[in-house]
Design a protein around this motif. Sequence first.
Motif, PDB file in Angstrom:
ATOM      1  N   ILE A  67       0.871  -1.176   0.000  1.00  0.00           N
ATOM      2  CA  ILE A  67       0.000   0.000   0.000  1.00  0.00           C
ATOM      3  C   ILE A  67       0.905   1.222   0.000  1.00  0.00           C
ATOM      4  CG2 ILE A  67      -1.790   1.282   1.245  1.00  0.00           C
ATOM      5  CD1 ILE A  67      -2.637  -1.316   2.566  1.00  0.00           C
ATOM      6  N   PRO A  68       0.655   2.212  -0.865  1.00  0.00           N
ATOM      7  CA  PRO A  68       1.493   3.424  -0.839  1.00  0.00           C
ATOM      8  C   PRO A  68       1.419   4.104   0.534  1.00  0.00           C
ATOM      9  CG  PRO A  68       0.174   3.349  -2.845  1.00  0.00           C
ATOM     10  CD  PRO A  68      -0.339   2.256  -1.960  1.00  0.00           C
ATOM     11  N   THR A  69       2.556   4.452   1.066  1.00  0.00           N
ATOM     12  CA  THR A  69       2.601   5.116   2.364  1.00  0.00           C
ATOM     13  C   THR A  69       1.854   6.444   2.328  1.00  0.00           C
ATOM     14  OG1 THR A  69       4.729   4.070   2.826  1.00  0.00           O
ATOM     15  CG2 THR A  69       4.142   5.978   4.169  1.00  0.00           C
ATOM     16  N   SER A  70       1.899   7.112   1.186  1.00  0.00           N
ATOM     17  CA  SER A  70       1.199   8.397   1.064  1.00  0.00           C
ATOM     18  C   SER A  70      -0.305   8.225   1.266  1.00  0.00           C
ATOM     19  CB  SER A  70       1.472   9.018  -0.310  1.00  0.00           C
ATOM     20  OG  SER A  70       1.049   8.131  -1.339  1.00  0.00           O
ATOM     21  N   ARG A  71      -0.833   7.086   0.878  1.00  0.00           N
ATOM     22  CA  ARG A  71      -2.266   6.848   1.082  1.00  0.00           C
ATOM     23  C   ARG A  71      -2.570   6.681   2.572  1.00  0.00           C
ATOM     24  NH1 ARG A  71      -5.960   1.720  -0.156  1.00  0.00           N
ATOM     25  NH2 ARG A  71      -7.999   2.739   0.022  1.00  0.00           N
ATOM     26  N   LEU A  72      -1.668   6.088   3.314  1.00  0.00           N
ATOM     27  CA  LEU A  72      -1.898   5.891   4.739  1.00  0.00           C
ATOM     28  C   LEU A  72      -1.883   7.209   5.504  1.00  0.00           C
ATOM     29  CD1 LEU A  72       0.347   2.763   5.423  1.00  0.00           C
ATOM     30  CD2 LEU A  72      -2.052   2.855   4.764  1.00  0.00           C
ATOM     31  N   ARG A  73      -1.296   8.264   4.908  1.00  0.00           N
ATOM     32  CA  ARG A  73      -1.236   9.565   5.557  1.00  0.00           C
ATOM     33  C   ARG A  73      -2.527  10.346   5.388  1.00  0.00           C
ATOM     34  NH1 ARG A  73       1.819  13.215   3.581  1.00  0.00           N
ATOM     35  NH2 ARG A  73       2.196  14.293   5.558  1.00  0.00           N
ATOM     36  N   LEU A  74      -3.368   9.937   4.459  1.00  0.00           N
ATOM     37  CA  LEU A  74      -4.588  10.685   4.192  1.00  0.00           C
ATOM     38  C   LEU A  74      -5.621  10.438   5.284  1.00  0.00           C
ATOM     39  CD1 LEU A  74      -4.981  10.071   0.351  1.00  0.00           C
ATOM     40  CD2 LEU A  74      -4.007  12.062   1.495  1.00  0.00           C
ATOM     41  N   THR A  75      -6.440  11.449   5.510  1.00  0.00           N
ATOM     42  CA  THR A  75      -7.546  11.281   6.444  1.00  0.00           C
ATOM     43  C   THR A  75      -8.578  10.348   5.819  1.00  0.00           C
ATOM     44  OG1 THR A  75      -8.554  13.269   5.555  1.00  0.00           O
ATOM     45  CG2 THR A  75      -7.235  13.517   7.538  1.00  0.00           C
ATOM     46  N   PRO A  76      -9.404   9.708   6.622  1.00  0.00           N
ATOM     47  CA  PRO A  76     -10.328   8.696   6.084  1.00  0.00           C
ATOM     48  C   PRO A  76     -11.225   9.213   4.976  1.00  0.00           C
ATOM     49  CG  PRO A  76     -10.233   8.570   8.471  1.00  0.00           C
ATOM     50  CD  PRO A  76      -9.465   9.788   8.086  1.00  0.00           C
ATOM     51  N   ASP A  77     -11.732  10.448   5.099  1.00  0.00           N
ATOM     52  CA  ASP A  77     -12.661  10.941   4.080  1.00  0.00           C
ATOM     53  C   ASP A  77     -11.965  11.187   2.752  1.00  0.00           C
ATOM     54  OD1 ASP A  77     -11.226  13.037   5.169  1.00  0.00           O
ATOM     55  OD2 ASP A  77     -12.791  14.508   4.734  1.00  0.00           O
ATOM     56  N   ARG A  78     -10.633  11.270   2.761  1.00  0.00           N
ATOM     57  CA  ARG A  78      -9.886  11.454   1.515  1.00  0.00           C
ATOM     58  C   ARG A  78      -9.407  10.117   0.951  1.00  0.00           C
ATOM     59  NH1 ARG A  78      -8.006  16.813   0.707  1.00  0.00           N
ATOM     60  NH2 ARG A  78      -6.304  15.996  -0.554  1.00  0.00           N
ATOM     61  N   SER A  79      -9.171   9.152   1.818  1.00  0.00           N
ATOM     62  CA  SER A  79      -8.663   7.868   1.328  1.00  0.00           C
ATOM     63  C   SER A  79      -9.796   6.984   0.828  1.00  0.00           C
ATOM     64  CB  SER A  79      -7.880   7.150   2.423  1.00  0.00           C
ATOM     65  OG  SER A  79      -8.713   6.936   3.550  1.00  0.00           O
ATOM     66  N   GLY A  80     -10.892   6.923   1.564  1.00  0.00           N
ATOM     67  CA  GLY A  80     -12.052   6.162   1.129  1.00  0.00           C
ATOM     68  C   GLY A  80     -11.788   4.677   1.041  1.00  0.00           C
ATOM     69  N   LEU A  81     -11.845   3.981   2.179  1.00  0.00           N
ATOM     70  CA  LEU A  81     -11.659   2.529   2.155  1.00  0.00           C
ATOM     71  C   LEU A  81     -12.860   1.854   1.499  1.00  0.00           C
ATOM     72  CD1 LEU A  81     -10.235   1.803   5.719  1.00  0.00           C
ATOM     73  CD2 LEU A  81      -9.045   2.443   3.636  1.00  0.00           C
ATOM     74  N   ASP A  82     -12.585   0.726   0.871  1.00  0.00           N
ATOM     75  CA  ASP A  82     -13.669  -0.021   0.238  1.00  0.00           C
ATOM     76  C   ASP A  82     -14.617  -0.560   1.316  1.00  0.00           C
ATOM     77  OD1 ASP A  82     -14.979  -1.457  -2.001  1.00  0.00           O
ATOM     78  OD2 ASP A  82     -14.282  -3.210  -0.909  1.00  0.00           O
ATOM     79  N   ASP A  83     -15.901  -0.228   1.179  1.00  0.00           N
ATOM     80  CA  ASP A  83     -16.902  -0.691   2.147  1.00  0.00           C
ATOM     81  C   ASP A  83     -18.229  -0.885   1.429  1.00  0.00           C
ATOM     82  OD1 ASP A  83     -18.486  -1.300   4.259  1.00  0.00           O
ATOM     83  OD2 ASP A  83     -18.310   0.617   5.289  1.00  0.00           O
ATOM     84  N   ARG A  84     -18.380  -2.049   0.800  1.00  0.00           N
ATOM     85  CA  ARG A  84     -19.625  -2.341   0.097  1.00  0.00           C
ATOM     86  C   ARG A  84     -20.703  -2.845   1.051  1.00  0.00           C
ATOM     87  NH1 ARG A  84     -19.500   0.759  -3.657  1.00  0.00           N
ATOM     88  NH2 ARG A  84     -21.335  -0.317  -4.468  1.00  0.00           N
ATOM     89  N   ILE A  85     -20.324  -3.245   2.243  1.00  0.00           N
ATOM     90  CA  ILE A  85     -21.323  -3.718   3.212  1.00  0.00           C
ATOM     91  C   ILE A  85     -22.226  -2.567   3.641  1.00  0.00           C
ATOM     92  CG2 ILE A  85     -21.622  -4.597   5.561  1.00  0.00           C
ATOM     93  CD1 ILE A  85     -19.244  -6.416   5.100  1.00  0.00           C
ATOM     94  N   SER A  86     -21.635  -1.372   3.859  1.00  0.00           N
ATOM     95  CA  SER A  86     -22.449  -0.244   4.309  1.00  0.00           C
ATOM     96  C   SER A  86     -23.402   0.245   3.224  1.00  0.00           C
ATOM     97  CB  SER A  86     -21.552   0.907   4.754  1.00  0.00           C
ATOM     98  OG  SER A  86     -20.821   1.426   3.660  1.00  0.00           O
ATOM     99  N   THR A  87     -23.154  -0.126   1.965  1.00  0.00           N
ATOM    100  CA  THR A  87     -24.060   0.276   0.887  1.00  0.00           C
ATOM    101  C   THR A  87     -25.467  -0.249   1.135  1.00  0.00           C
ATOM    102  OG1 THR A  87     -22.239   0.290  -0.702  1.00  0.00           O
ATOM    103  CG2 THR A  87     -24.461   0.125  -1.598  1.00  0.00           C
ATOM    104  N   ASP A  88     -25.570  -1.464   1.639  1.00  0.00           N
ATOM    105  CA  ASP A  88     -26.874  -2.048   1.940  1.00  0.00           C
ATOM    106  C   ASP A  88     -27.176  -1.997   3.434  1.00  0.00           C
ATOM    107  OD1 ASP A  88     -27.274  -2.647  -0.753  1.00  0.00           O
ATOM    108  OD2 ASP A  88     -26.306  -4.602  -0.581  1.00  0.00           O
ATOM    109  N   ASN A  89     -26.463  -1.106   4.139  1.00  0.00           N
ATOM    110  CA  ASN A  89     -26.655  -0.938   5.583  1.00  0.00           C
ATOM    111  C   ASN A  89     -26.498   0.545   5.911  1.00  0.00           C
ATOM    112  OD1 ASN A  89     -26.866  -1.505   8.376  1.00  0.00           O
ATOM    113  ND2 ASN A  89     -24.641  -1.707   8.554  1.00  0.00           N
ATOM    114  N   PRO A  90     -27.441   1.387   5.418  1.00  0.00           N
ATOM    115  CA  PRO A  90     -27.237   2.836   5.525  1.00  0.00           C
ATOM    116  C   PRO A  90     -27.139   3.346   6.950  1.00  0.00           C
ATOM    117  CG  PRO A  90     -29.485   2.325   4.831  1.00  0.00           C
ATOM    118  CD  PRO A  90     -28.712   1.045   4.765  1.00  0.00           C
TER     119      PRO A  90
END
Length: 390
Positions: free
Chosen positions: A246-269
């Motif tokens: 994983i690029p280290t620069s991505r780990l420095r980003l705040t969560p709202d900028r990095s956006g982890l993959d989360d398809r479970i929450s799509t059907d769990n609003p």
Amino acid sequence: MRHEDEDIRSLLTEAVPPLSPPADRLGAVARRVRRHRRRLVGGSALAVVLAVGLAVGGVQGFTGGRADPAPPAATRPAVEEPRCPTHLGQFPDLRSAPYGGSEPLVPEGAVEVTACEVPATGSARAGLSGPRVLTVGVSDVVRVINSLPPYPTSPGSPSPQRSGDDQELRCSFVHRDHELAFVLRYPDRQPVTVYTSANCGVAVSGGRGRGLDFALFTTFFDRYRAQLVARTPPETIPTPTCAPSIPTSRLRLTPDRSGLDDRISTDNPGRSPQLPTRLVAVTACRYEVGDSLARLTGQRSERLDAADALRPTVNAAFDRARTTTCGGYPGYPPPTAFDSLLVADATGATAEFWLRRAPCPALVSGKSSGVRPSAALVAAIDGLLGPPGR
């Protein structure tokens, strides 16, 4: 008479044959009468048969072989296929809809409900989910729609926005890249669309409005997830795999900028709980963080019961957890000790969680702000991967 005369008489009598008895005229007449009656009866029967045959044949000639044609059915208009709106510009004017009343907002008898993520006008559909079609428990969704409150409520307030003379619809101005619409399909009538607005807290259909209740979303998605579980064999769901780096620069980003993959929450609003459906597979990944890359150094996977045993611990970590920011971008420091947890649930959806362990502890999911990781979750991941630095 003399003897010779008697002999002559006998000879004459024997020489002439005896006369036949007189004809039985009454019997002959009776026989003729019987023959005549039989001819009449036979002729009548034949006439009836011919008449019936001609009648049937005539009907068949006019009806193409059907002896008793059905009357023509009344022509019904074709029922259209349900279609999702393509952008929010197709939503009705929420301010002009009359609110209030107790009559049903939608008809009963729907056989299918489609949830549509409708992008804001000018927004791209990237990242949005396609239509989700529910065919099980549809009547429950209809019942919730028809029991929505008559008036909208202000965001964060249980009191009605308006009633009586107060006709102003008050909406918040939170930026939303999409809203939800629900399209109901019926077997014998045209589809009906219910448009929802989270900013205004309303649902509108057929030019009439109601207040929005979050139970509409939870009812639909609870049943939709159950439908997916019933139709998805666990053996077809793959075990998630760790990224090799994983690029280290991505780990420095705040969560709202990095956006982890989360398809479970799509059907769990509501995200309460964070993982609502049993887990089929989990994979824990450990990384060594360098200047430019975080490289995979260890991983372990579990399936079925062993995987689902981790779900209560993850849910508890997000329940009433305290938020932690670990600083702001670009000063958000990269972690020096970092694990990742990948999960797949019984619907086939996946999610990724980051456990930043040092120098600032944070548990990150999706685009949400990080929360303080619970000791139980840290211990559970160490149970899979071993203590850090080993």
